[in-house]
Scaffold this active site. Sequence first.
Site, PDB file in Angstrom:
ATOM      1  N   CYS A   3     -42.315 -25.791  26.539  1.00  0.00           N
ATOM      2  CA  CYS A   3     -43.298 -26.348  27.479  1.00  0.00           C
ATOM      3  C   CYS A   3     -44.682 -26.404  26.838  1.00  0.00           C
ATOM      4  O   CYS A   3     -44.920 -27.208  25.953  1.00  0.00           O
ATOM      5  CB  CYS A   3     -43.269 -25.534  28.784  1.00  0.00           C
ATOM      6  SG  CYS A   3     -44.024 -26.418  30.165  1.00  0.00           S
ATOM      7  N   HIS A  51     -37.384 -24.947  30.332  1.00  0.00           N
ATOM      8  CA  HIS A  51     -37.567 -23.511  30.092  1.00  0.00           C
ATOM      9  C   HIS A  51     -36.222 -22.786  29.986  1.00  0.00           C
ATOM     10  O   HIS A  51     -35.684 -22.372  31.023  1.00  0.00           O
ATOM     11  CB  HIS A  51     -38.349 -22.892  31.255  1.00  0.00           C
ATOM     12  CG  HIS A  51     -39.793 -23.262  31.292  1.00  0.00           C
ATOM     13  ND1 HIS A  51     -40.769 -22.500  30.700  1.00  0.00           N
ATOM     14  CD2 HIS A  51     -40.431 -24.324  31.834  1.00  0.00           C
ATOM     15  CE1 HIS A  51     -41.958 -23.069  30.883  1.00  0.00           C
ATOM     16  NE2 HIS A  51     -41.781 -24.185  31.572  1.00  0.00           N
ATOM     17  N   GLU A  77     -35.693 -19.808  29.131  1.00  0.00           N
ATOM     18  CA  GLU A  77     -35.828 -18.416  29.601  1.00  0.00           C
ATOM     19  C   GLU A  77     -35.692 -18.319  31.121  1.00  0.00           C
ATOM     20  O   GLU A  77     -35.564 -17.228  31.675  1.00  0.00           O
ATOM     21  CB  GLU A  77     -37.154 -17.807  29.118  1.00  0.00           C
ATOM     22  CG  GLU A  77     -38.405 -18.209  29.887  1.00  0.00           C
ATOM     23  CD  GLU A  77     -38.963 -19.578  29.499  1.00  0.00           C
ATOM     24  OE1 GLU A  77     -38.260 -20.337  28.803  1.00  0.00           O
ATOM     25  OE2 GLU A  77     -40.092 -19.906  29.910  1.00  0.00           O
TER      26      GLU A  77
END
Lengths: 220, 80
Positions: free
Chosen positions: A86, A194, A196
């Site tokens: 990002c 993302h 994560e």
Amino acid sequence: MRVAVIVFPGSNCDRDVAEAIAQVTGKPPIMVWHRETTFFDVDLVILPGGFAYGDYLRPGAMAARSSVMRHVLDHAKAGGLVLGICNGFQVLTEIGLLPGALLPNAGMKFICKPVKLKVTRTSTPFTGSFTKGQYLDIPVAHHDGNYFAQKDELSRLEDNEQVVFRYENNPNGSINDIAGLSNVSGNVLGMMPHPERAMVHGKTRGDGYKLFNTLMETIR
Amino acid sequence: MKAIVHVQLKPGVLDPQGQAIAGALASLGYDEVTGARQGKVIELELSGTDHALARERVEAMCGQLLANMVIEQFSVEILD
């Protein structure tokens, strides 16, 4: 796997990605403050999501000029792995490790939702365990994720097969549906989604977990 | 001395903010607005008196930080 997460003022996914790395490797990464000037010996450098320097001037513009980034450049040029997520992707384009730029979303809205990504390059240490054409579920959360490159640059990066992920349903106007992009040799990856935030999917492991696990297996 | 730097998206680069501005003006009844492009102005206070040198230095600043040459173009004005 030795991992460093670079922390800028305004980073806000640094702890999430540290938790993800700890889950996969069993060991927390080194958190490196942006003013750090000494060298760190790691396999992977992660530039996390967030709003480094409040996105002043342009997203990633200030972060790309901070002192720690000279080390990240050296690390990348020596073949070390770099993952920009990002805001980290924006930093990678600003510093010139990846071509092009990220513009405001075509709809002028902040988009935060799960998206389907198509894996289009598997010859990278990040995506080696996936198959070409496979779909991943990983969320996006950004205002400036509209990837852009001038025509000649775009055809060059397509010819080099640098596009790693494409959106199945383009949420932000990104040219050629580009969601993730690597350098030619594949050791640097920038992606708007993302991973994560995709560590679990219901009761099973999420596609983000698989990406980090692929990395760990490549390095080990 | 002062430098006025105008940074603008290159022609052809999508400018959703400009489009929103044009749309808002049209909705206010300004039918003559057929398009808008939004840029930014950066004013720099400079020491020294050499305009040519100042221009050269400010153009270097634009290339290195103030503009992203992939998507933006810039112009520089040097004032006393």
